[in-house]
Design an enzyme around this catalytic site. Structure first.
Site, PDB file in Angstrom:
ATOM      1  N   SER A 148     -33.382 -44.011  25.051  1.00 28.87           N
ATOM      2  CA  SER A 148     -33.800 -43.803  26.439  1.00 28.87           C
ATOM      3  C   SER A 148     -32.611 -43.313  27.274  1.00 28.87           C
ATOM      4  CB  SER A 148     -34.404 -45.114  26.975  1.00 28.87           C
ATOM      5  OG  SER A 148     -34.910 -44.921  28.268  1.00 28.87           O
ATOM      6  N   ARG A 166     -40.160 -52.738  39.147  1.00 27.87           N
ATOM      7  CA  ARG A 166     -40.348 -53.084  37.744  1.00 27.87           C
ATOM      8  C   ARG A 166     -41.777 -52.780  37.292  1.00 27.87           C
ATOM      9  NH1 ARG A 166     -37.800 -53.259  32.962  1.00 27.87           N
ATOM     10  NH2 ARG A 166     -38.540 -54.927  31.617  1.00 27.87           N
ATOM     11  N   ASP A 218     -45.384 -40.882  25.259  1.00 24.05           N
ATOM     12  CA  ASP A 218     -44.321 -41.155  26.226  1.00 24.05           C
ATOM     13  C   ASP A 218     -44.475 -40.222  27.425  1.00 24.05           C
ATOM     14  OD1 ASP A 218     -41.926 -41.530  27.620  1.00 24.05           O
ATOM     15  OD2 ASP A 218     -40.700 -41.640  25.809  1.00 24.05           O
ATOM     16  N   HIS A 278     -43.218 -44.850  26.121  1.00 21.92           N
ATOM     17  CA  HIS A 278     -41.757 -44.818  26.071  1.00 21.92           C
ATOM     18  C   HIS A 278     -41.173 -46.057  25.400  1.00 21.92           C
ATOM     19  CE1 HIS A 278     -37.771 -43.572  27.170  1.00 21.92           C
ATOM     20  NE2 HIS A 278     -37.549 -44.677  27.836  1.00 21.92           N
TER      21      HIS A 278
END
Lengths: 376, 376
Positions: free
Chosen positions: B149, B218, B322, B355
């Site tokens: 990532s 988040r 993703d 992801h």
């Protein structure tokens, strides 16, 4: 609180009381709507348009309001929805704030807005209210019912709750039920509004307004209304002027951020936050499977419900890049309707603009819709 | 402010001063890291792991900290990254808050955290800091540099800035440059934090902490870390108990909302908000095209930069679902490295988890990574 009613809007008084699906009722409620073209003598050339979450009834310009509407390229004389031939009605959804009764409207006999005292709003209520309008206009059966986005859900509800009410149906970037990704996005949008201290449990005013919550909700909406593909081509890594960056650490730096900011600025204070919450949640609740005949397996219920709808012809259309109402959902609608014996086509389009493509890619959507309606 | 350092963490003192890419320097800064396995006599069995935005250096359990790490299934004796053979180093990124110097760390000679006085953080700074650690461990050349990532960006920077520093490279769900969809998502996450009045221009405390902004950031992260496909199968339209719904109008109603809430609750107060802002922005800034040799056309610059990297072997791996670091970006990395003469494979996986798949679908990722490393 301010209502946002375009000039030239007409009003239809709902039956009073008007019963809501999840309980409660409205007294003296109304719908805002606009029309184009003329209803013929046999009243069989009518098209009803049910909208997405935010639009008003002003889908296109007309003599009483020459301002371009939100579907200006689609609707008018000689356009794909040809108003020289069709009598077109577009309705502002029940629960919205563009002239129809919603949380920002005064409670009957008072100057006090409903706010959170407005009863739970379902997509089915939007459909039922629209049906009373169509009825009041002397239209026994629509030639075509068109629903876009949230309106695609409302159109399915309309057809289920009012059998025989339309000969044909066009479902534009719609969905037979809310799926968890879309629920999550809408839940975050509602949370952003509710977290804004100015929301004040729905008791805001024009002076103390949850502007930052609404901006965040709108930006998150725009992110899911468009597509990564479109943005890569359109914005790439283009930066704003260095000067604008320096004003604020962590402030806007890239063109894409400024684009979101512009969208947010044009939206807030033109839409009632409580109305947004109600309409947003109505979509989460919608599930065509509720209308399945008894005895179905769980994974067959949506399809069984759709196949119970009787139509002559239908088209379910959408785009590959839609992440909010993904293309499989439009295919599911077409498949379900076809299983009910309807001549239903599924039209997937390669438009890069995501969920919003039906508003922007008029070339592709117009060709498909014009051809479906008979090429007039 | 609280720092969040797992037991058994080791520390590496950065050269002081440590110059930052965009200006400014750090005095007396450090990196937190952990290691597994043993460096062999010729120091040619080393693997460095650069992490995503939020993990600490505790990738897996070890005698000094038996708690499972964030890549527990991938790393250990007999696992795909077999620590019976490899000497593995995982570093907490510079600018983070899990033991490495970042905005929550005290400024040298004071008890006052840097907060927004921390210099601009770039992915390149993360890479350069990690390189000084590897150097200090007596490793002249890594066998394999792994970046996941954000760490995939940092790994590319590492290879560009330190030619010859690795024999092989595994880029896991990485990106050669930030694209506008990802920039938009991260920009909204940062805006959510900055809009929280408790953020207070970075001057929050443990007592007055921007909890709602961090929760929103988040949750939005988790929405983009997973996939609509996975959630449809996993959550569908499952509802929470009716009772929980009634407590709060517009409160949690669907299982997917509760899942996001749980993720948010486990994250906030365990990550420093300013650190989050700095790391998030560093990703927006990263663009491999900055390292293109002169004379390239604009649309060739990223590829030209990647092809200037000298490696023996590489693998760029990712998943179809993703949306944050889309698969084409992993393909672009493999293509670019291959153009530089490296034996570079592109490994697209059908994992439904988006992801985050590299953290969860250990079966698929482990097989690919284990096979690349030599099947030990």
């Amino acid at each position: 609180m301010t209502e946002f009613i375009p000039p030239g809007t007409r009003f239809h008084a709902l039956p009073s009381p008007f019963a809501m699906k999840r309980g409660g009722e409205l007294q003296g409620a109304r719908l805002a709507y606009e029309t184009w073209g003329r209803l013929n003598a046999t009243a069989d050339n009518a098209i009803l348009i049910l909208t997405g979450l935010s639009p008003d009834a002003h889908a296109a310009s007309h003599p009483d309001n020459p301002e371009p509407g939100w579907w200006e390229g689609m609707l008018g004389p000689g356009k794909p929805i040809d108003t020289d031939h069709w009598f077109v009605v577009c309705v502002n959804s029940l629960g919205s704030c563009k002239g129809s009764t919603g949380p920002a409207s005064p409670m009957p006999g008072t100057q006090t807005p409903y706010r959170l005292a407005f009863p739970d709003l379902s997509v089915e209520d939007i459909a039922n209210a629209a049906h009373t309008l169509v009825d009041s206009l002397g239209i026994r059966r629509l030639d075509t019912l068109i629903g876009c986005s949230m309106g695609g859900m409302a159109a399915i509800a309309y057809l289920l709750l009012h059998p025989g009410s339309a000969r044909r149906h066009i479902n534009v970037s719609g969905s037979p039920r809310a799926l968890p990704f879309s629920i999550a996005i809408r839940s975050l949008q509602r949370e952003a509004i509710r977290l804004d201290p100015n929301w004040a449990q729905g008791q805001y005013s024009d002076e103390v307004y949850p502007e930052s919550g609404m901006r965040m909700a709108r930006k998150l909406g725009v992110v899911t209304y468009r597509s990564a593909l479109e943005w890569s081509g359109r914005f790439g890594r283009i930066r704003l002027d260095e000067k604008r960056q320096e004003e604020d650490p962590f402030g806007l730096e890239f063109e894409v951020e400024s684009y979101l900011e512009g969208h947010a600025r044009r939206f807030v204070r033109r839409f009632d936050p409580n109305s947004y919450l109600y309409l947003s949640r109505s979509m989460d609740w919608f599930d065509v499977a509720e209308y399945a005949p008894g005895g179905c397996d769980d994974d067959q219920r949506a399809s069984a419900a759709l196949s119970s709808i009787r139509l002559e012809q239908a088209m379910s259309i959408g785009v590959e890049t839609d992440i909010l109402f993904p293309l499989q959902q439009q295919e599911e609608i077409a498949d379900g309707l076809r299983a009910g014996g309807c001549d239903a086509r599924f039209v997937p389009l390669p438009s890069p603009q995501g969920h919003d493509a039906f508003l922007v890619d008029i070339e592709r959507f117009g060709a498909a819709i014009g051809s479906f309606l008979g090429g007039r």
